[in-house]
Design a protein around this motif. Structure first.
Motif, PDB file in Angstrom:
ATOM      1  N   ARG A 272     112.139  38.566  51.889  1.00 35.00           N
ATOM      2  CA  ARG A 272     112.504  39.586  50.906  1.00 35.00           C
ATOM      3  C   ARG A 272     113.166  38.900  49.716  1.00 35.00           C
ATOM      4  O   ARG A 272     114.050  38.069  49.884  1.00 35.00           O
ATOM      5  CB  ARG A 272     113.449  40.611  51.519  1.00 35.00           C
ATOM      6  N   ILE A 273     112.704  39.238  48.521  1.00 34.40           N
ATOM      7  CA  ILE A 273     113.243  38.614  47.307  1.00 34.40           C
ATOM      8  C   ILE A 273     114.531  39.343  46.932  1.00 34.40           C
ATOM      9  O   ILE A 273     114.507  40.367  46.251  1.00 34.40           O
ATOM     10  CB  ILE A 273     112.220  38.660  46.158  1.00 34.40           C
ATOM     11  N   GLU A 274     115.628  38.818  47.399  1.00 37.76           N
ATOM     12  CA  GLU A 274     116.923  39.431  47.124  1.00 37.76           C
ATOM     13  C   GLU A 274     117.352  39.157  45.692  1.00 37.76           C
ATOM     14  O   GLU A 274     117.969  39.995  45.036  1.00 37.76           O
ATOM     15  CB  GLU A 274     117.980  38.909  48.095  1.00 37.76           C
ATOM     16  N   LYS A 275     117.015  37.957  45.217  1.00 38.36           N
ATOM     17  CA  LYS A 275     117.322  37.579  43.838  1.00 38.36           C
ATOM     18  C   LYS A 275     116.193  36.694  43.342  1.00 38.36           C
ATOM     19  O   LYS A 275     115.969  35.598  43.869  1.00 38.36           O
ATOM     20  CB  LYS A 275     118.655  36.838  43.748  1.00 38.36           C
ATOM     21  N   GLU A 276     115.451  37.169  42.355  1.00 35.77           N
ATOM     22  CA  GLU A 276     114.302  36.410  41.857  1.00 35.77           C
ATOM     23  C   GLU A 276     114.732  35.030  41.386  1.00 35.77           C
ATOM     24  O   GLU A 276     115.708  34.876  40.661  1.00 35.77           O
ATOM     25  CB  GLU A 276     113.636  37.179  40.711  1.00 35.77           C
ATOM     26  N   ASN A 277     114.005  34.044  41.825  1.00 30.78           N
ATOM     27  CA  ASN A 277     114.343  32.660  41.541  1.00 30.78           C
ATOM     28  C   ASN A 277     113.136  31.972  40.917  1.00 30.78           C
ATOM     29  O   ASN A 277     112.057  31.943  41.517  1.00 30.78           O
ATOM     30  CB  ASN A 277     114.758  31.958  42.843  1.00 30.78           C
TER      31      ASN A 277
ATOM     32  N   ARG B 294     112.811  25.185  40.037  1.00 33.68           N
ATOM     33  CA  ARG B 294     112.023  24.133  40.666  1.00 33.68           C
ATOM     34  C   ARG B 294     113.012  23.330  41.500  1.00 33.68           C
ATOM     35  O   ARG B 294     113.906  22.672  40.946  1.00 33.68           O
ATOM     36  CB  ARG B 294     111.325  23.280  39.609  1.00 33.68           C
ATOM     37  N   VAL B 295     112.862  23.401  42.809  1.00 35.12           N
ATOM     38  CA  VAL B 295     113.865  22.874  43.732  1.00 35.12           C
ATOM     39  C   VAL B 295     113.269  21.723  44.538  1.00 35.12           C
ATOM     40  O   VAL B 295     112.197  21.874  45.150  1.00 35.12           O
ATOM     41  CB  VAL B 295     114.352  23.990  44.681  1.00 35.12           C
ATOM     42  N   ALA B 296     113.949  20.593  44.562  1.00 38.28           N
ATOM     43  CA  ALA B 296     113.483  19.428  45.319  1.00 38.28           C
ATOM     44  C   ALA B 296     114.371  19.211  46.532  1.00 38.28           C
ATOM     45  O   ALA B 296     115.598  19.271  46.438  1.00 38.28           O
ATOM     46  CB  ALA B 296     113.494  18.181  44.440  1.00 38.28           C
ATOM     47  N   LEU B 297     113.740  18.942  47.667  1.00 33.25           N
ATOM     48  CA  LEU B 297     114.453  18.615  48.898  1.00 33.25           C
ATOM     49  C   LEU B 297     113.932  17.268  49.409  1.00 33.25           C
ATOM     50  O   LEU B 297     112.770  17.146  49.794  1.00 33.25           O
ATOM     51  CB  LEU B 297     114.233  19.703  49.959  1.00 33.25           C
TER      52      LEU B 297
ATOM     53  N   LYS C  26     120.339  31.396  50.436  1.00 28.00           N
ATOM     54  CA  LYS C  26     121.175  30.953  49.307  1.00 28.00           C
ATOM     55  C   LYS C  26     120.373  30.869  48.016  1.00 28.00           C
ATOM     56  O   LYS C  26     120.925  31.000  46.921  1.00 28.00           O
ATOM     57  CB  LYS C  26     121.795  29.591  49.604  1.00 28.00           C
ATOM     58  N   LEU C  27     119.076  30.656  48.156  1.00 27.76           N
ATOM     59  CA  LEU C  27     118.207  30.545  46.984  1.00 27.76           C
ATOM     60  C   LEU C  27     117.587  31.888  46.603  1.00 27.76           C
ATOM     61  O   LEU C  27     116.803  31.962  45.655  1.00 27.76           O
ATOM     62  CB  LEU C  27     117.109  29.517  47.258  1.00 27.76           C
ATOM     63  N   GLY C  28     117.925  32.947  47.352  1.00 28.58           N
ATOM     64  CA  GLY C  28     117.482  34.288  46.979  1.00 28.58           C
ATOM     65  C   GLY C  28     116.394  34.890  47.835  1.00 28.58           C
ATOM     66  O   GLY C  28     115.922  35.996  47.544  1.00 28.58           O
ATOM     67  N   TYR C  29     115.989  34.200  48.921  1.00 27.62           N
ATOM     68  CA  TYR C  29     114.880  34.669  49.756  1.00 27.62           C
ATOM     69  C   TYR C  29     115.369  34.892  51.185  1.00 27.62           C
ATOM     70  O   TYR C  29     115.752  33.932  51.866  1.00 27.62           O
ATOM     71  CB  TYR C  29     113.724  33.668  49.720  1.00 27.62           C
ATOM     72  N   VAL C  30     115.344  36.131  51.630  1.00 29.77           N
ATOM     73  CA  VAL C  30     115.890  36.503  52.930  1.00 29.77           C
ATOM     74  C   VAL C  30     114.741  36.730  53.912  1.00 29.77           C
ATOM     75  O   VAL C  30     113.860  37.570  53.671  1.00 29.77           O
ATOM     76  CB  VAL C  30     116.767  37.767  52.829  1.00 29.77           C
ATOM     77  N   ARG C  31     114.760  36.024  55.024  1.00 32.49           N
ATOM     78  CA  ARG C  31     113.668  36.081  56.011  1.00 32.49           C
ATOM     79  C   ARG C  31     113.641  37.431  56.701  1.00 32.49           C
ATOM     80  O   ARG C  31     114.656  37.923  57.184  1.00 32.49           O
ATOM     81  CB  ARG C  31     113.861  34.977  57.047  1.00 32.49           C
ATOM     82  N   GLU C  32     112.464  38.039  56.736  1.00 30.56           N
ATOM     83  CA  GLU C  32     112.224  39.253  57.500  1.00 30.56           C
ATOM     84  C   GLU C  32     110.885  39.093  58.201  1.00 30.56           C
ATOM     85  O   GLU C  32     109.828  39.311  57.605  1.00 30.56           O
ATOM     86  CB  GLU C  32     112.226  40.498  56.599  1.00 30.56           C
ATOM     87  N   GLY C  33     110.924  38.651  59.449  1.00 28.81           N
ATOM     88  CA  GLY C  33     109.686  38.392  60.181  1.00 28.81           C
ATOM     89  C   GLY C  33     108.933  37.219  59.574  1.00 28.81           C
ATOM     90  O   GLY C  33     109.476  36.124  59.416  1.00 28.81           O
ATOM     91  N   ASN C  34     107.679  37.450  59.206  1.00 25.98           N
ATOM     92  CA  ASN C  34     106.861  36.399  58.602  1.00 25.98           C
ATOM     93  C   ASN C  34     107.004  36.339  57.084  1.00 25.98           C
ATOM     94  O   ASN C  34     106.404  35.466  56.444  1.00 25.98           O
ATOM     95  CB  ASN C  34     105.383  36.617  58.947  1.00 25.98           C
ATOM     96  N   LEU C  35     107.781  37.269  56.513  1.00 25.10           N
ATOM     97  CA  LEU C  35     107.917  37.357  55.056  1.00 25.10           C
ATOM     98  C   LEU C  35     109.342  37.048  54.632  1.00 25.10           C
ATOM     99  O   LEU C  35     110.255  36.956  55.442  1.00 25.10           O
ATOM    100  CB  LEU C  35     107.524  38.755  54.576  1.00 25.10           C
TER     101      LEU C  35
END
Length: 234
Positions: A149-154, A157-160, A138-147
């Protein structure tokens, strides 16, 4: 993207809220995060996490977005077990030498160790991994193995705001470190601030790099007690 993972302040578990000390820690965290700002705030549905997030939200005019999958109730359900007196405890928050001396616990099938008997550890860890992947997508980063993929550059500054058991499990996942090694070797304190950098590399791929782990600079700056989990002066 910078991902700030923050454990809640000093808690009262029943009812689910903060102690006066925890409220001071939350206020100190709000001032710390307000220095350079936060773009989005996410929080566990548990009261102590939401209450810790509130000063940050108040200072920055934000509303915490609730992420049910980060609830400590779920992590506790999956990773706690009973002792011989019927008391529940974290299966992985035991002396490190117990975790590190069991060859099964150090294997790829760590969840088959007797240390995790009567837990839902395997499915629980897989749940965290899958929900984490969905959250980061949802934040633009799609998991592919250990990496990722930057689907949408973000560049946000995100706090959890979350919890000890959940955060340690999630950090093991995000950093690609064997969970038993991570649980045995690292911990986070009340209101501890961990920062992960998802650098937007021109290659189109990224992996989170840990910049700080359980930083307590805000506690020091506000002159609050530097005591790890109310047990050890640091």
């Amino acid at each position: 993207m910078l991902l700030f993972i923050i454990r809640h302040g000093d808690p009262i578990y029943n009812p689910d809220t903060l102690t006066p000390k925890g409220k001071l820690q939350a206020a100190a965290m709000g001032k710390r995060l307000a220095v350079h700002g936060i773009d989005r705030v996410f929080a566990s549905p548990n009261g102590r996490a939401r209450e810790t997030a509130q000063p940050t939200c108040d200072l920055l005019g934000l509303t915490a977005e609730i992420e049910p999958w980060t609830s400590e109730d779920l992590t506790w359900r999956d990773f706690s077990r009973e002792d011989d007196k019927g008391r529940r405890y974290w299966s992985f928050m035991i002396p490190a030498h117990y975790l590190l001396s069991d060859p099964v616990a150090l294997s790829d099938h760590w969840y088959e160790s007797h240390l995790f008997d009567d837990t839902n550890a395997k499915a629980g860890y897989e749940r965290v991994v899958n929900e984490s992947n969905a959250f980061l997508a949802k934040l633009g980063y799609v998991r592919e193995g250990n990496l990722y993929r930057i689907e949408k550059e973000n560049n946000d500054r995100v706090a959890l705001f979350c919890h000890q058991g959940f955060a340690l499990t999630e950090l093991s996942n995000l950093l690609g470190i064997h969970p038993v090694h991570f649980w045995a070797s690292f911990d986070i304190s009340h209101s501890g601030l961990t920062i992960l950098n998802f650098a937007n590399d021109p290659s189109g791929y990224t992996a989170p790099r840990c910049l700080t782990l359980s930083d307590l600079g805000h506690i020091y700056k506000d002159g609050l007690p530097m005591v790890y989990n109310n047990r050890l002066q640091i």
